[in-house]
Design a protein around this motif. Structure first.
Motif, PDB file in Angstrom:
ATOM      1  N   LEU A  13       0.832  -1.202   0.000  1.00 40.83           N
ATOM      2  CA  LEU A  13       0.000   0.000   0.000  1.00 40.83           C
ATOM      3  C   LEU A  13       0.867   1.253   0.000  1.00 40.83           C
ATOM      4  CD1 LEU A  13      -2.833   1.382   0.469  1.00 40.83           C
ATOM      5  CD2 LEU A  13      -2.252   1.286   2.894  1.00 40.83           C
ATOM      6  N   PHE A  14       1.876   1.247   0.835  1.00 40.49           N
ATOM      7  CA  PHE A  14       2.755   2.416   0.948  1.00 40.49           C
ATOM      8  C   PHE A  14       3.470   2.703  -0.364  1.00 40.49           C
ATOM      9  CE2 PHE A  14       6.723   4.515   2.155  1.00 40.49           C
ATOM     10  CZ  PHE A  14       6.209   5.587   2.865  1.00 40.49           C
ATOM     11  N   ARG A  15       3.950   1.667  -1.038  1.00 40.93           N
ATOM     12  CA  ARG A  15       4.666   1.855  -2.304  1.00 40.93           C
ATOM     13  C   ARG A  15       3.769   2.472  -3.376  1.00 40.93           C
ATOM     14  NH1 ARG A  15       9.108   3.161  -2.119  1.00 40.93           N
ATOM     15  NH2 ARG A  15       9.344   2.751  -4.303  1.00 40.93           N
ATOM     16  N   ARG A  16       2.454   2.255  -3.265  1.00 43.10           N
ATOM     17  CA  ARG A  16       1.534   2.839  -4.247  1.00 43.10           C
ATOM     18  C   ARG A  16       1.407   4.341  -4.086  1.00 43.10           C
ATOM     19  NH1 ARG A  16      -3.449  -0.983  -3.510  1.00 43.10           N
ATOM     20  NH2 ARG A  16      -4.250   1.002  -2.767  1.00 43.10           N
ATOM     21  N   VAL A  17       1.584   4.872  -2.881  1.00 41.80           N
ATOM     22  CA  VAL A  17       1.351   6.295  -2.647  1.00 41.80           C
ATOM     23  C   VAL A  17       2.620   7.125  -2.489  1.00 41.80           C
ATOM     24  CG1 VAL A  17      -0.922   5.900  -1.647  1.00 41.80           C
ATOM     25  CG2 VAL A  17       1.066   6.046  -0.153  1.00 41.80           C
ATOM     26  N   VAL A  18       3.738   6.500  -2.172  1.00 47.26           N
ATOM     27  CA  VAL A  18       4.974   7.273  -2.001  1.00 47.26           C
ATOM     28  C   VAL A  18       5.524   7.636  -3.377  1.00 47.26           C
ATOM     29  CG1 VAL A  18       6.632   5.358  -1.901  1.00 47.26           C
ATOM     30  CG2 VAL A  18       7.105   7.434  -0.651  1.00 47.26           C
ATOM     31  N   PRO A  19       5.922   8.899  -3.558  1.00 45.99           N
ATOM     32  CA  PRO A  19       6.460   9.294  -4.864  1.00 45.99           C
ATOM     33  C   PRO A  19       7.823   8.650  -5.110  1.00 45.99           C
ATOM     34  CG  PRO A  19       6.633  11.110  -3.306  1.00 45.99           C
ATOM     35  CD  PRO A  19       5.875  10.007  -2.617  1.00 45.99           C
ATOM     36  N   PRO A  20       8.136   8.379  -6.372  1.00 45.93           N
ATOM     37  CA  PRO A  20       9.458   7.813  -6.664  1.00 45.93           C
ATOM     38  C   PRO A  20      10.546   8.808  -6.297  1.00 45.93           C
ATOM     39  CG  PRO A  20       8.313   8.385  -8.695  1.00 45.93           C
ATOM     40  CD  PRO A  20       7.352   8.616  -7.568  1.00 45.93           C
ATOM     41  N   THR A  21      11.669   8.292  -5.857  1.00 49.90           N
ATOM     42  CA  THR A  21      12.768   9.164  -5.454  1.00 49.90           C
ATOM     43  C   THR A  21      13.810   9.228  -6.552  1.00 49.90           C
ATOM     44  OG1 THR A  21      13.828   7.318  -4.367  1.00 49.90           O
ATOM     45  CG2 THR A  21      12.472   8.728  -3.006  1.00 49.90           C
ATOM     46  N   GLU A  22      14.340  10.403  -6.705  1.00 50.34           N
ATOM     47  CA  GLU A  22      15.403  10.605  -7.679  1.00 50.34           C
ATOM     48  C   GLU A  22      16.625  11.090  -6.921  1.00 50.34           C
ATOM     49  OE1 GLU A  22      16.390  13.517 -11.436  1.00 50.34           O
ATOM     50  OE2 GLU A  22      14.302  13.082 -10.962  1.00 50.34           O
ATOM     51  N   GLU A  38      13.116   0.672   5.559  1.00 48.65           N
ATOM     52  CA  GLU A  38      13.784   0.879   6.845  1.00 48.65           C
ATOM     53  C   GLU A  38      13.344   2.204   7.466  1.00 48.65           C
ATOM     54  OE1 GLU A  38      15.436  -0.011   4.081  1.00 48.65           O
ATOM     55  OE2 GLU A  38      16.027  -2.055   4.582  1.00 48.65           O
ATOM     56  N   ALA A  39      13.260   3.245   6.631  1.00 55.82           N
ATOM     57  CA  ALA A  39      12.822   4.548   7.131  1.00 55.82           C
ATOM     58  C   ALA A  39      11.380   4.475   7.633  1.00 55.82           C
ATOM     59  CB  ALA A  39      12.957   5.607   6.041  1.00 55.82           C
ATOM     60  N   LEU A  40      10.516   3.793   6.886  1.00 58.54           N
ATOM     61  CA  LEU A  40       9.126   3.646   7.311  1.00 58.54           C
ATOM     62  C   LEU A  40       9.039   2.885   8.628  1.00 58.54           C
ATOM     63  CD1 LEU A  40       6.106   3.987   6.823  1.00 58.54           C
ATOM     64  CD2 LEU A  40       6.180   1.895   5.435  1.00 58.54           C
ATOM     65  N   ALA A  41       9.813   1.835   8.777  1.00 54.63           N
ATOM     66  CA  ALA A  41       9.821   1.070  10.032  1.00 54.63           C
ATOM     67  C   ALA A  41      10.244   1.957  11.200  1.00 54.63           C
ATOM     68  CB  ALA A  41      10.747  -0.135   9.913  1.00 54.63           C
ATOM     69  N   SER A  75       5.676  13.934   4.492  1.00 58.31           N
ATOM     70  CA  SER A  75       4.578  14.747   5.022  1.00 58.31           C
ATOM     71  C   SER A  75       4.239  15.883   4.074  1.00 58.31           C
ATOM     72  CB  SER A  75       4.948  15.315   6.398  1.00 58.31           C
ATOM     73  OG  SER A  75       5.088  14.275   7.332  1.00 58.31           O
ATOM     74  N   ARG A  76       5.265  16.503   3.487  1.00 56.83           N
ATOM     75  CA  ARG A  76       5.042  17.608   2.547  1.00 56.83           C
ATOM     76  C   ARG A  76       4.227  17.177   1.333  1.00 56.83           C
ATOM     77  NH1 ARG A  76      10.207  19.097   4.031  1.00 56.83           N
ATOM     78  NH2 ARG A  76      11.157  17.990   2.286  1.00 56.83           N
ATOM     79  N   VAL A  77       4.434  15.957   0.876  1.00 56.81           N
ATOM     80  CA  VAL A  77       3.704  15.481  -0.306  1.00 56.81           C
ATOM     81  C   VAL A  77       2.467  14.667   0.071  1.00 56.81           C
ATOM     82  CG1 VAL A  77       5.678  15.591  -1.858  1.00 56.81           C
ATOM     83  CG2 VAL A  77       5.227  13.479  -0.614  1.00 56.81           C
ATOM     84  N   ARG A  78       2.074  14.735   1.342  1.00 57.70           N
ATOM     85  CA  ARG A  78       0.824  14.147   1.847  1.00 57.70           C
ATOM     86  C   ARG A  78       0.747  12.629   1.701  1.00 57.70           C
ATOM     87  NH1 ARG A  78      -3.346  16.745   3.224  1.00 57.70           N
ATOM     88  NH2 ARG A  78      -4.805  15.427   2.122  1.00 57.70           N
ATOM     89  N   VAL A  79       1.864  11.950   1.855  1.00 64.70           N
ATOM     90  CA  VAL A  79       1.888  10.492   1.772  1.00 64.70           C
ATOM     91  C   VAL A  79       1.005   9.879   2.849  1.00 64.70           C
ATOM     92  CG1 VAL A  79       3.355   8.466   2.152  1.00 64.70           C
ATOM     93  CG2 VAL A  79       4.091  10.272   0.608  1.00 64.70           C
ATOM     94  N   TRP A  80       1.023  10.442   4.054  1.00 64.42           N
ATOM     95  CA  TRP A  80       0.271   9.855   5.161  1.00 64.42           C
ATOM     96  C   TRP A  80      -1.232   9.945   4.895  1.00 64.42           C
ATOM     97  CZ3 TRP A  80       4.083   7.345   6.637  1.00 64.42           C
ATOM     98  CH2 TRP A  80       5.343   7.912   6.773  1.00 64.42           C
ATOM     99  N   ALA A  81      -1.677  11.087   4.376  1.00 62.78           N
ATOM    100  CA  ALA A  81      -3.105  11.233   4.058  1.00 62.78           C
ATOM    101  C   ALA A  81      -3.523  10.281   2.945  1.00 62.78           C
ATOM    102  CB  ALA A  81      -3.393  12.684   3.659  1.00 62.78           C
ATOM    103  N   GLN A  82      -2.673  10.137   1.944  1.00 60.79           N
ATOM    104  CA  GLN A  82      -2.972   9.222   0.839  1.00 60.79           C
ATOM    105  C   GLN A  82      -3.013   7.774   1.320  1.00 60.79           C
ATOM    106  OE1 GLN A  82      -0.298   9.946  -2.427  1.00 60.79           O
ATOM    107  NE2 GLN A  82      -0.571  12.140  -2.266  1.00 60.79           N
ATOM    108  N   CYS A  83      -2.126   7.435   2.225  1.00 62.10           N
ATOM    109  CA  CYS A  83      -2.119   6.076   2.802  1.00 62.10           C
ATOM    110  C   CYS A  83      -3.420   5.831   3.551  1.00 62.10           C
ATOM    111  CB  CYS A  83      -0.945   5.926   3.758  1.00 62.10           C
ATOM    112  SG  CYS A  83       0.339   4.833   3.177  1.00 62.10           S
ATOM    113  N   HIS A  84      -3.810   6.827   4.319  1.00 62.05           N
ATOM    114  CA  HIS A  84      -5.032   6.683   5.108  1.00 62.05           C
ATOM    115  C   HIS A  84      -6.258   6.547   4.202  1.00 62.05           C
ATOM    116  CE1 HIS A  84      -7.590   7.027   8.597  1.00 62.05           C
ATOM    117  NE2 HIS A  84      -8.276   7.970   7.987  1.00 62.05           N
ATOM    118  N   GLU A  85      -6.297   7.306   3.122  1.00 60.66           N
ATOM    119  CA  GLU A  85      -7.423   7.227   2.179  1.00 60.66           C
ATOM    120  C   GLU A  85      -7.459   5.882   1.470  1.00 60.66           C
ATOM    121  OE1 GLU A  85      -7.003  10.562  -0.407  1.00 60.66           O
ATOM    122  OE2 GLU A  85      -7.416  11.994   1.210  1.00 60.66           O
TER     123      GLU A  85
END
Length: 86
Positions: A13-22, A38-41, A75-85
């Motif tokens: 679920l998390f991988r679907r909402v987190v933006p890709p990193t460059e 690891e960071a999420l854990a 938090s800036r890109v609203r990953v937590w809100a998207q995860c919750h939705e």
């Protein structure tokens, strides 16, 4: 330990909402980027244990500064809100 804090279902679920990193390193080199899982854990540990960022045990891998920075970026890109939705 990471697998216990981040179950596979949550990770998918998390991988679907987190933006890709460059990773941009104009001069090359540097350390490899700490893993998102690891960071999420570590973020989950801080949120559920009540410890401060600075008290984060080194068993998670990334330093507390890295984990906090990742938390702030997500938090800036609203990953937590998207995860919750989701």
């Amino acid at each position: 330990m990471v697998e216990r804090l981040v179950p596979e279902e949550l990770w998918v679920l998390f991988r679907r909402v987190v933006p890709p990193t460059e990773v941009i390193r104009p001069q090359g080199g540097g350390r490899r980027r700490a893993g998102d899982r690891e960071a999420l854990a570590a973020i989950i540990f801080v949120a559920t244990s009540g410890c401060t960022w600075r008290q984060l045990p080194p068993v998670f891998g990334p330093s507390w500064q890295t984990v906090y920075r990742r938390f702030a970026q997500w938090s800036r890109v609203r990953v937590w809100a998207q995860c919750h939705e989701a």
